[in-house]
Every structure is written in C-alpha cells, then in structure tokens.
Design an enzyme around this catalytic site. Structure first.
Site, PDB file in Angstrom:
ATOM      1  N   SER A 143       0.870  -1.177   0.000  1.00 36.58           N
ATOM      2  CA  SER A 143       0.000   0.000   0.000  1.00 36.58           C
ATOM      3  C   SER A 143       0.903   1.221   0.000  1.00 36.58           C
ATOM      4  CB  SER A 143      -0.850   0.004   1.277  1.00 36.58           C
ATOM      5  OG  SER A 143      -1.482   1.261   1.460  1.00 36.58           O
ATOM      6  N   TYR A 156      -2.286   0.732  10.712  1.00 37.66           N
ATOM      7  CA  TYR A 156      -2.256   0.163   9.353  1.00 37.66           C
ATOM      8  C   TYR A 156      -0.931   0.486   8.666  1.00 37.66           C
ATOM      9  CZ  TYR A 156      -3.816  -0.643   4.513  1.00 37.66           C
ATOM     10  OH  TYR A 156      -3.947  -1.072   3.212  1.00 37.66           O
TER      11      TYR A 156
HETATM   12  C1  8X3 Z   1      -5.001   1.794   1.192  1.00 39.46           C
HETATM   13  C2  8X3 Z   1      -4.461   3.162   1.085  1.00 39.46           C
HETATM   14  O1  8X3 Z   1      -4.646   5.529   2.047  1.00 39.46           O
HETATM   15  O2  8X3 Z   1      -6.249   3.906   2.871  1.00 39.46           O
HETATM   16  O3  8X3 Z   1      -4.027   0.840   1.374  1.00 39.46           O
HETATM   17  O4  8X3 Z   1      -3.956   3.810   3.566  1.00 39.46           O
HETATM   18  S1  8X3 Z   1      -4.854   4.104   2.468  1.00 39.46           S
END
Ligand code: 8X3
Length: 259
Positions: A143, A156
């Site tokens: 990502s 995340y």
């Molecule tokens: C997804 C991109 O901007 O939501 O992996 O982190 S974000």
C-alpha cells in the site's frame, strides 16, 4: 483439492484474499492471461462462486478455503502443489483510523497478523514451490501506507511498512534464485469492503473516504497493474510499483470536488 499436476507449474497462480476487491479482480485477470488460478480466502462460498464464473468464461480456476493467519492450514495447503509459478499475497486490510493516543492494540495486533504474518506464512510455505517452477514470482500487495504515514493511520501504516520491509528484504535474500519479488503499492482504491471493514461496517464513515474524489482507483485497475508486472519477461523484476488515482498526489493530498 487434488494434487495439482498441470502442464506447466509456472502457470499456476495462487491469490490470497480472493473473495472480493483486488484479490478477486486479480484472480479474474490472471485467469484471462492464461494462468490456472487458485483462489484462497476464508469465505468459501465467495471464492467458489468466482472460480465458477472464471471457469464458465473458459478459463481455469479452483477455490481453496484458507485463513492466512493459520500457519498449519497454510502448510497443509502448500503440500497440494509440487510447484507454482505465481503467489499474490493480497490478503490483509485496515482496522480503525484512530490516533496513536487512543488506537486499539487489538486492531494493531490483528492488522500485523493478517498483513505481515499472513504474507510471511504464504511466502515461506510456497517459496520452495516457486523456486521449483524454475520461474516464480511473489507479488506483495502492500500500500502507499507502506511508504509514508498519515494521521489516524499508524496501526495500518505500521503493518504495511512491515509488508514493504518483507518484500525489500526477501528480494535481497533470494537474488540468484529463479524467483522475482514484485511489490505493488496501491493508493486510494474504492472497493466494496476496504473502508467498510476499516470502520466496522459504518457506511457513512466508509463513504467519506472517497467523498468528492473524481475517480478513485478500482480493484480492476490494481489487478491490471499486478497482471502487467507478472507477465513481463522473466528477467524483468518490477521491484515496486506505486499506483494512485490522478486525484491523489500523496497519502494526505487528495483532490475532492464539491457536490
Ligand atoms: C489503502 C491506502 O490511504 O487507505 O491501502 O492507507 S490508504
């Protein structure tokens, strides 16, 4: 599932998280490109339906229920193949968008488990099979969150940085072997589930993520990029491909139109 014995092992592609979004789209694209695709995910009914649809279109797919966090199940899955050509580590996702000060440690743990350890499990279990094919490719769907941070994203972002480091390190460690390591880092992709899962099913919060953005990427845009990288000649290793919508200049700079 019967032991796979296809004409060419390098034409087998395993896709994790194939029950929806980028995983499902990648399974469809790789099947159309001539791969025999093995769709894996926890939701068996979904992957079976997608495999059926792929087969009905004249391509080749099978479904195998798999939880990437379950190492014993992953090891058992790996025994079904003498060799495989492509592993797409796509399973993962985000939980929550809280600041560091109030983030839920259980969410952080779960994100590390699925994104990082899930990728580790599949990669470790299938690496010998990829090598045995004589022409293997490990795709790691990370990502843009694996490359830079943003407020509310730390849990995340930390997990995706882990995935990015795994990809970078693996490439160093296996150089000389017939296996490429390709990292695809998507930015804003509007899928049916990513934001919804992140916000615990809250549709309003999920919709806000894409509000006013003219054209977020679709799952198929990313699947297209993955398939492009995989189908380059064997000696061409696309190390890292960052793919964002035109309306997104960085993780925090997004063009939104008033409606
Ligand atoms: C997804 C991109 O901007 O939501 O992996 O982190 S974000």
């Amino acid at each position: 599932m019967a032991t796979a014995a296809p004409p060419s092992a390098s034409r087998i592609a395993v896709v994790t998280g194939a029950s929806s979004g980028i995983g499902a789209a990648t399974a469809r694209r790789l099947a159309a490109a001539g791969y025999r695709v093995v769709l894996t995910a926890r939701r068996k009914d979904r992957i079976e339906a997608i495999a059926e649809e792929i087969n009905a279109a004249g391509h080749s797919a099978i479904a195998y229920r798999l939880d990437v966090t379950d190492r014993a199940a992953v090891d058992e899955f790996a025994t079904a193949f003498p060799a495989i050509g492509v592993l797409v580590n796509n399973a993962g996702g985000a939980l929550g968008a809280d600041p560091v000060a109030t983030g839920n440690p259980d969410d952080w743990r779960a994100m590390y488990e699925t994104n990082v350890l899930g990728t580790l499990h599949l990669t470790q279990a299938l690496l010998p099979k990829l090598e045995a094919s004589g022409d293997g490719t490990v795709v790691i769907v990370s990502s843009t969150a694996g490359l830079a941070t943003y407020e509310g994203g730390a849990g995340y972002v930390a997990a995706k940085h882990g995935v990015h480091v795994l990809a970078e390190t693996l490439r160093l460690e296996i150089v000389g072997k017939p296996v490429r390591v390709v990292e695809i880092a998507p930015g804003m992709v509007k899928t049916e589930e990513f934001a919804l899962n992140r916000f615990g099913g809250d549709r309003e919060k999920a919709a806000k993520v894409y509000e006013g953005v003219p054209d977020p990427l679709t799952a198929d845009d990313v699947a297209d990029a993955i398939t492009w990288a995989v189908t380059r000649p064997s000696h061409v290793n696309v190390d890292l491909l960052v793919v964002r919508p035109r309306a997104q200049a960085s993780n925090t700079k997004v063009h939104r139109e008033q409606r």
